[in-house]
Design an enzyme around this catalytic site. Structure first.
Site, short mmCIF file in Angstrom:
data_model
loop_
_atom_site.label_atom_id
_atom_site.label_comp_id
_atom_site.label_asym_id
_atom_site.label_seq_id
_atom_site.Cartn_x
_atom_site.Cartn_y
_atom_site.Cartn_z
N SER A 299 39.77 5.23 6.07
CA SER A 299 40.07 6.56 5.54
C SER A 299 39.32 6.78 4.23
CB SER A 299 41.58 6.73 5.38
OG SER A 299 41.91 8.07 5.07
N ASP A 364 43.78 12.06 15.85
CA ASP A 364 43.89 12.11 14.38
C ASP A 364 44.04 13.56 13.92
OD1 ASP A 364 43.61 11.89 11.62
OD2 ASP A 364 42.19 10.23 11.78
N HIS A 395 45.74 8.86 12.95
CA HIS A 395 45.06 8.41 11.74
C HIS A 395 45.51 7.02 11.28
CE1 HIS A 395 42.60 9.19 8.22
NE2 HIS A 395 43.58 8.78 7.43
#
Length: 421
Positions: A299, A364, A395
């Site tokens: 991320s 996601d 995610h």
């Protein structure tokens, strides 16, 4: 938390409002808060990025116990920098319940009962009514004030922590990690080393999971793991143990500035310096050959990873887990706000000179998986490795479940093996 609500409001505002509306008097408070913070910081893009991007767990999900050179456990020291919060033995202590007390009214001389809140084994007795008034006052803070207060508190904490960590280094203090009781307890801590890596004006907390010497070789890989924005190395402990054991590689997991036991303040530029210092430490103390160092960015961690790989051609490989093309592109595809963009991964990944693997969940909802696809396609073809587009994951849940964890480690093992071909 209130700051998380602000972040959510900012995302919604960017999605629903045009750029022309951003500075109007009726625009959402969250947007006004950002522009207020931007001006107060001297038009610093980093301050805006910090408010939008970094949300370290509070309290952290781990601690570093401090030990003297003689192996004696040292008492924990306050590093908040707020001496006013320290306990004053002259004040009445809190007990563990709510009780009543009598207070004489100055106007009529009669006794009145009031409820007192008792909040724990140490501290002060505080009337519930008084506490309610304080909470009401806190709730009235504007988003701009809340962001400003947060930035001020981070700077104060960073200064106090640097003073303590500097003394620890001079005195030869060593560290051992303890995990928050809320986390699932691993079967064993294993061969994990807790260190603080010196930087210019702060120290970076890191955990090193080493392959046992009888299984290590000159070709053993070292993974430098850059985690997401709302976690820390305590929360990631279990996964790092699994990676070290399943892949038979060293894993170095570190906290960004302003996270956990790390000093400094969480800013975009700070994360670039963090990973650079961690990389240098690894080359000197963990893995001498840079070609055996793999950068892993999850991320927001994809930002510092892409930056270091763009600057350093000696990296052995990159894994991007739920990455984004750039920070602002997560909020809006429009480039009208490009001046405030952070982590331009899509521009940097085009220039890397090492193999790259991208992992992204098709479900996601935080960072659309198209970001992962775009990054994969932007990698120079000779360095592009097979991606993993996970069909039924979002995610943060790609490794959840035994089946997915097994597939995850299998695919990473194949990638690491391809680096030696």
């Amino acid at each position: 938390s209130g700051l998380v609500d602000i972040q959510a409001a900012i995302v919604i505002s960017f999605q629903k409002n045009t750029v022309q509306n951003i500075m109007c008097c009726c625009c959402p408070p969250a947007i006004n808060a950002l522009f207020c913070l931007w001006f107060q910081s001297g038009c610093s893009k980093g301050s805006v990025a910090g408010a939008l991007t970094f949300f370290p767990p509070d309290p952290p999900l781990y601690k570093f116990e401090r030990y003297s050179v003689d192996g004696v456990l040292l008492t924990a020291e306050d590093d908040t920098g707020d001496n006013e919060e320290k306990e004053d033995s002259s004040k009445p202590k809190r007990n563990a319940f709510v009780t009543k007390s009598k207070r004489r009214n100055k106007d009529d001389g009669e006794d009145q009962e009031e409820l007192l809140e008792i909040v724990g084994p140490t501290g002060y007795v505080e009337p519930l009514e008084e506490r309610a008034e304080k909470q009401s006052s806190d709730q009235k803070k504007s988003p701009a004030q809340e962001l400003t207060d947060r930035a001020h508190e981070q700077r104060r904490r960073a200064k106090a922590r640097y003073a303590r960590d500097s003394e620890d280094e001079k005195n030869g203090v060593t560290y051992r990690v303890t995990l928050d009781p809320r986390l699932a307890r691993p079967s064993s801590i294993g061969n994990v080393e807790a260190v603080k890596i010196s930087s210019n004006n702060y120290y970076i907390a890191a955990l090193i999971y080493r392959v046992p010497s009888n299984r290590s070789s000159t070709n053993t890989k070292t993974l430098i793991y850059s985690h997401g924005n709302a976690t820390d190395i305590g929360a990631m402990f279990q996964l790092q143990m699994i990676l070290a054991e399943s892949l038979e590689c060293n894993v170095v997991s570190y906290d960004y500035s302003g996270y956990g036991e790390s000093g400094g303040v969480a800013l975009e530029n700070s994360t670039y310096k963090d990973i650079k210092d961690v990389y240098r430490y690894c080359v000197k103390n963990v893995c001498i050959n840079p070609a055996n160092i793999i950068l892993y960015g999850q991320s927001v961690g994809s930002g510092p990873v892409c930056h270091l790989a763009y600057k350093n051609n000696d990296i052995g490989g990159i894994v991007l887990h739920s990455p984004f093309t750039s920070g602002m592109r997560v909020l809006t595809p429009s480039r009208l706000l490009a001046c405030l963009d952070i982590y331009p991964n899509i521009d940097r990944i085009k220039h890397v000179r090492c193999p790259v693997m991208v992992i992204h969940g098709r479900l996601d909802e935080e960072v659309n998986y198209s970001h992962g696809v775009d990054l994969h396609l932007a990698v120079p073809e000779e360095y592009r490795r097979d991606p993993w587009w996970v069909p039924d994951r979002g995610h943060n849940d790609i490794t959840e479940g035994q089946g997915k964890m097994a597939e995850y480690t299998r695919r990473l093992r194949v990638f690491l093996q391809s680096l030696d071909d």
